[in-house]
Design an enzyme around this catalytic site. Structure first.
Site, PDB file in Angstrom:
ATOM      1  N   CYS A 123      22.456  60.251-143.450  1.00  0.00           N
ATOM      2  CA  CYS A 123      21.693  60.303-144.699  1.00  0.00           C
ATOM      3  C   CYS A 123      20.681  59.170-144.749  1.00  0.00           C
ATOM      4  CB  CYS A 123      22.634  60.226-145.888  1.00  0.00           C
ATOM      5  SG  CYS A 123      21.776  60.089-147.479  1.00  0.00           S
ATOM      6  N   GLU A 146      23.456  67.479-145.200  1.00  0.00           N
ATOM      7  CA  GLU A 146      22.227  66.941-145.788  1.00  0.00           C
ATOM      8  C   GLU A 146      21.136  68.013-145.790  1.00  0.00           C
ATOM      9  OE1 GLU A 146      20.336  64.662-147.953  1.00  0.00           O
ATOM     10  OE2 GLU A 146      21.880  63.467-146.954  1.00  0.00           O
ATOM     11  N   TYR A 157      11.451  55.264-150.164  1.00  0.00           N
ATOM     12  CA  TYR A 157      12.121  55.553-148.896  1.00  0.00           C
ATOM     13  C   TYR A 157      11.319  55.122-147.673  1.00  0.00           C
ATOM     14  CZ  TYR A 157      15.494  57.968-151.768  1.00  0.00           C
ATOM     15  OH  TYR A 157      16.448  58.247-152.719  1.00  0.00           O
ATOM     16  N   ASP A 197      21.206  64.508-156.898  1.00  0.00           N
ATOM     17  CA  ASP A 197      21.265  63.309-156.079  1.00  0.00           C
ATOM     18  C   ASP A 197      22.074  62.203-156.752  1.00  0.00           C
ATOM     19  OD1 ASP A 197      20.536  62.268-153.560  1.00  0.00           O
ATOM     20  OD2 ASP A 197      18.997  61.004-154.466  1.00  0.00           O
ATOM     21  N   TYR A 236      16.557  59.883-144.644  1.00  0.00           N
ATOM     22  CA  TYR A 236      15.665  59.513-145.747  1.00  0.00           C
ATOM     23  C   TYR A 236      14.635  58.475-145.305  1.00  0.00           C
ATOM     24  CZ  TYR A 236      17.649  62.153-149.629  1.00  0.00           C
ATOM     25  OH  TYR A 236      17.999  63.168-150.473  1.00  0.00           O
TER      26      TYR A 236
END
Length: 626
Positions: free
Chosen positions: A220, A293, A251, A114, A224
């Site tokens: 993305c 993703e 998140y 990441d 998330y």
């Protein structure tokens, strides 16, 4: 049948229909969207004040929460590409992380990967900021880039909190490289029809590239934010601090949720002056980013067992996976009884029309409409009485299968009498087999249903038997629906059948599956016939109505799709628990050990799992590699 009350009042007269006599030819099956919106099955009906209300189809009542944002292209694309984000939610990595038993080495590898991605993300924001012509947009993108840099610092805190060090020079895996290359290529203008940044001559061209870049980055952020909220909702304070609490808190935080919204707002603002073709480019970029993703999550090495996908531990030499499904409103958007009624009414002769002496004498369209209305009203009233009668006994706190079966035996008697009324009325007489076949070919199936069955059939690593159990009066309609998909011939259809004379239905039905008791007996017989080779059998049943309850409970895994009120009322009355599938899987994962396998699923547990889409079913049973 209940919805036929609406059908007979709204169907177009034959002279205005899309059907061409003597058989029909049409671009789509139903004459109007108003008709389609009104057709709902009696199987999921609820009542208030004596007036029938019909719940929306399952695809219109998602239980997985959509992001709380205003309508915009980001919102539309999120809804459209539901399959990908559902598969990400059900990925082994996310399920194990949510359960709190994700291997620490796996998480460390994820953080290292990441970091590579976030660096590329920050660079892409920087390039988009340079292209944005509007000052407010520049400031907004700058703030988002700062948030990414802050996220990189958060990863450093993860490292210290869990007491491990990231390698100074980690190598990005293939999925990470593919994702970062795509992101930076988009930000660099390597998109079809876009000039390189150095050659962008006008503010409009620069703004367009900034919009394209945000289109590749928005999925993305939204994904998330969605995962953070979903996992946060599953935290149980009584279980102590979650091992990955800090990740979930980040998140699900208001700050990150606001950043996701801001990214979508900027995408809307930057794309406001784009053409339809240019918006199509953004859609393709969004979809590609969402797929990448998903692949990023799937690429994380998982050195542990996981409850998903169900087929992962499947050994075709030793196991047999048996998939059972209802048809009407489980697989379809509309109930088959409405389709057959519409064919009958639209192709019927007018009241003043002479009929050839060598053909079956048919009721006029006016007479058919009136008869269907009477049958539907009578069915509705008696069905409601049966459901209320089933709920007269004392409500049980524990699962009572025998009590439920006894109650559904009364419903079964009613269903058979109702079918006899339909046969005796003659409303199903004179339907052309070719008309039925064409209707089946154009039958709209639930989004993702066909894809699930095709993948199950084509997967050579599965020893899979697929059976559809249905009350449908005409099995030919179901066979045509699956045949039109191509490759679904192995699906076994268990339904009632029309009898024909010279390709015209006689109005009689060969009765095979008329009731909940018939369904569960067919389920049992099919299962027993597959036990002869001594393989371990795992059964899954997918259904949506009261008529499916016994099969759902007998199966090792029972999955309820949609939102039938009557099913939940009757099931709950006899102690059946309805558990949303994803939270249910997280609880299973918490208890999962290295010694366990798919055999941990057992029938007659009294627990049924609820879903809102076939994407959930696909992700759970087959996974994302199928």
């Amino acid at each position: 049948m209940q919805k036929l009350l609406y059908l007979v009042q709204t169907v177009s007269p034959p002279s205005l229909s899309l059907f061409a006599k003597p058989s029909f030819s049409y671009p789509h099956l139903f004459p109007s969207s108003a008709l389609a919106s009104r057709l709902r099955s009696y199987k999921s009906a609820s009542t208030t004040g004596g007036f029938i209300r019909f719940p929306m189809a399952s695809s219109a009542t998602p239980k997985l929460p959509a992001p709380p944002i205003e309508e915009g292209i980001g919102r539309r694309f999120w809804i459209k590409f539901r399959k990908e984000w559902t598969h990400a939610l059900y990925s082994p990595f996310v399920v194990s992380l949510a359960a709190g038993n994700l291997n620490l080495d796996t998480f460390r590898n994820y953080i290292a990967q990441d970091v590579h991605f976030l660096r590329a993300f920050a660079k892409a924001y920087e390039m988009a900021e340079e292209c944005a012509d509007d000052d407010d947009a520049k400031v907004g993108i700058y703030e988002l880039r700062k948030n990414v840099l802050q996220e990189l610092k958060m990863h450093d805190s993860f490292v210290h909190e869990w007491g491990f060090d990231l390698p100074k020079e980690s190598t990005p895996n293939a999925a990470t490289v593919k994702y970062t290359d795509f992101l930076l290529a988009t930000a660099s203008g390597k998109v079809e029809g876009v000039k390189a940044p150095g050659k962008l001559a006008t503010p409009f061209e620069k703004t367009k590239l900034a919009a394209y870049t945000l289109g590749a980055m928005t999925p993305c952020m939204r994904l998330y934010a969605f995962l953070g909220k979903e996992l946060q909702a599953l935290l149980d304070p009584s279980e102590g601090i979650h091992p990955y609490q800090k990740w979930i808190d980040n998140y699900s935080s208001d700050v990150f949720q606001a950043a996701a919204l801001q990214t979508e707002d900027l995408l809307d603002k930057l794309s406001v002056s784009l053409t339809g073709e240019e918006l199509d480019v953004i859609e393709k970029l969004y979809h590609q980013a969402m797929k990448l993703e998903l692949q990023f999550f799937l690429a994380q090495p998982l050195a542990q067992k996981c409850v998903v996908p169900l087929s992962k531990e499947h050994n075709p030499a030793e196991h047999c996976l048996m998939l059972f499904s209802d048809f009407d409103l489980t697989c379809t958007v509309l109930d088959s009884s409405a389709i057959l009624a519409e064919i009958a009414i639209i192709t019927a002769p007018k009241s003043d029309q002479n009929q050839p002496g060598n053909q079956l004498v048919r009721m006029s369209s006016v007479g058919l409409r009136s008869t269907w209305e009477e049958l539907s009203k009578q069915y509705t009233e008696e069905y409601e009485q049966c459901i209320e009668s089933a709920l007269q006994s004392n409500k049980g706190e524990i699962f009572n299968y025998e009590g439920l079966r006894g109650a559904l035996e009364h419903l079964s008697d009613f269903e058979k009498k109702a079918n006899l009324r339909v046969i005796d009325s003659g409303v199903l007489k004179g339907l052309n087999s070719e008309d039925i076949k064409r209707a089946g070919e154009r039958l709209i199936l639930q989004d993702g249903c066909t894809n699930f069955f095709l993948n199950a059939v084509k997967n050579e690593n599965l020893n899979t038997n697929i059976h559809v159990l249905s009350y449908c009066w005409c099995g030919d309609l179901i066979r045509s629906a699956f045949a039109s998909a191509g490759g679904l011939d192995p699906v076994n259809i268990h339904a009632n059948e029309f009898t024909y004379e010279d390709s015209l239905s006689t109005g009689e039905i060969i009765k095979k599956v008329e009731s909940p008791i018939d369904k569960v007996q067919a389920f049992t017989n099919i299962k027993q016939s597959c036990c002869s080779d001594q393989k371990k059998i795992l059964t899954v049943y997918i259904g949506d109505s009261v008529g499916d309850l016994l099969c759902l409970l007998e199966a090792d895994v029972g999955i309820v799709i949609g939102s039938s009120t009557s099913l939940r009322r009757v099931g709950s009355h006899f102690g059946v628990s309805f558990v949303p599938l994803f939270p249910g899987l997280i609880e299973k994962q918490k208890q999962f050990t290295e010694e366990e396998s798919s055999s941990g699923w057992k029938g007659l547990s009294g627990i049924l799992y609820t879903v809102s889409s076939w994407a959930e079913i696909h992700a759970f049973i087959l996974g994302s590699h199928s």
